[in-house]
Design a protein around this motif. Structure first.
Motif, short mmCIF file in Angstrom:
data_model
loop_
_atom_site.label_atom_id
_atom_site.label_comp_id
_atom_site.label_asym_id
_atom_site.label_seq_id
_atom_site.Cartn_x
_atom_site.Cartn_y
_atom_site.Cartn_z
N VAL A 142 0.57 -1.34 -0.30
CA VAL A 142 0.19 -0.35 -0.24
C VAL A 142 0.88 1.37 0.01
O VAL A 142 1.71 0.91 0.89
CB VAL A 142 -0.59 -0.05 1.12
N SER A 143 0.64 2.47 -0.96
CA SER A 143 1.04 3.26 -0.63
C SER A 143 0.60 4.53 -0.62
O SER A 143 -0.73 4.71 -0.07
CB SER A 143 1.78 3.77 -2.46
N GLY A 144 1.33 5.13 -0.09
CA GLY A 144 0.00 6.71 -0.14
C GLY A 144 0.64 7.18 1.27
O GLY A 144 1.85 6.69 2.04
N SER A 145 -0.21 7.61 1.89
CA SER A 145 0.32 8.47 3.63
C SER A 145 -1.01 9.03 4.38
O SER A 145 -2.08 9.54 3.78
CB SER A 145 1.56 9.63 2.61
N ASN A 146 -0.68 9.20 5.89
CA ASN A 146 -1.55 10.08 6.31
C ASN A 146 -2.51 9.23 6.88
O ASN A 146 -4.14 9.31 7.13
CB ASN A 146 -1.84 11.57 6.26
N ASN A 147 -2.97 7.39 7.47
CA ASN A 147 -3.97 6.98 6.78
C ASN A 147 -3.70 6.05 8.50
O ASN A 147 -2.52 6.57 9.38
CB ASN A 147 -3.95 5.89 5.98
N LEU A 148 -5.40 6.05 9.17
CA LEU A 148 -5.31 5.23 10.13
C LEU A 148 -5.96 4.44 10.18
O LEU A 148 -7.09 3.85 9.87
CB LEU A 148 -5.77 6.37 11.75
N LEU A 159 1.84 -1.26 5.20
CA LEU A 159 1.34 0.43 5.20
C LEU A 159 2.63 0.91 4.96
O LEU A 159 4.12 0.78 5.80
CB LEU A 159 0.55 0.35 6.34
N PRO A 160 2.19 2.42 4.33
CA PRO A 160 3.57 3.45 4.43
C PRO A 160 4.02 3.43 5.80
O PRO A 160 2.40 3.78 7.12
CB PRO A 160 2.42 4.67 4.10
N LEU A 161 4.51 3.80 5.72
CA LEU A 161 5.62 4.49 7.26
C LEU A 161 4.69 5.56 8.73
O LEU A 161 4.31 4.85 9.39
CB LEU A 161 7.09 4.32 7.27
N ASP A 162 4.38 6.07 7.78
CA ASP A 162 3.59 7.28 8.39
C ASP A 162 2.30 6.67 9.26
O ASP A 162 1.16 7.51 9.45
CB ASP A 162 3.51 8.69 7.73
N THR A 163 1.88 5.30 8.27
CA THR A 163 0.32 5.18 9.05
C THR A 163 0.25 4.77 10.36
O THR A 163 1.23 4.09 10.54
CB THR A 163 0.10 4.13 7.86
N VAL A 164 -0.55 5.29 11.24
CA VAL A 164 -1.47 5.28 12.43
C VAL A 164 -1.66 4.02 12.43
O VAL A 164 -2.72 3.63 12.05
CB VAL A 164 -1.90 6.68 13.07
#
Length: 176
Positions: free
Chosen positions: A68-74, A82-87
């Motif tokens: 999964v790419s992208g950002s700012n997910n919870l 998942l992307p590293l910045d996923t909560v």
């Protein structure tokens, strides 16, 4: 022919399935193609509290056989890459599905949700899911508000943006 699956500014929550097949959770499953021609991008979205089975139900919000790419997910519970910045693994603290304005019912983040002011607006949306006055006939619901007095506000993760000026009391005594 490459294909891209995009989920942007969305909230997928509180789905309950009686049972689940392997690789088919009640939240979302994305399967890849053997040739790698499918990509999956999530931006600013919530996947949480999706369960299957009888008591005790099992949490399973998102599975993907492709990265999964992208950002700012919870995402509360996931087996996906998942992307590293996923909560991941935090309670979302979402209110019940109800009329929070606009044309559709929504799950609004409560005041202590980790989704608040933790998102992005890469899609450049002017309004959240509830829309603008000329469409819904009642109010404008901006995509980005942030706390009062903030110079560079960040949007909330998910489909709904909280206007903290309008929030007087939103305590929820339930936990995840």
């Amino acid at each position: 022919f490459g294909r891209t699956i995009q989920i942007i500014n969305s909230t997928v929550t509180a789905n309950l399935a009686g049972q689940s097949r392997a690789g088919a959770p009640p939240g979302l499953f994305v399967g890849g193609s053997p040739d790698g021609s499918i990509t999956f991008e999530m931006q600013n979205s919530i996947f949480a509290n999706n369960r299957y089975g009888s008591a005790p139900a099992i949490d399973n919000d998102l599975e993907s056989s492709i990265v999964v790419s992208g950002s700012n997910n919870l995402v509360q519970v996931s087996d996906a890459s998942l992307p590293l910045d996923t909560v991941v693994g935090k309670c979302t603290f979402l209110g019940p599905l109800k009329d929070n304005g606009g044309l559709t019912t929504t799950h609004k983040p409560l005041g202590h949700s980790p989704a608040i002011d933790a998102g992005n607006n890469t899609a450049g949306a002017s309004f959240d899911q509830r829309g603008k006055l000329s469409v819904n006939g009642e109010a404008n619901y901006p995509r980005v508000l942030g706390p009062p007095g903030t110079n560079n506000p960040r949007p909330d993760i998910g489909a709904v943006e909280i206007n903290r000026v309008d929030e007087i009391y939103d305590a929820d005594f339930d936990s995840c």
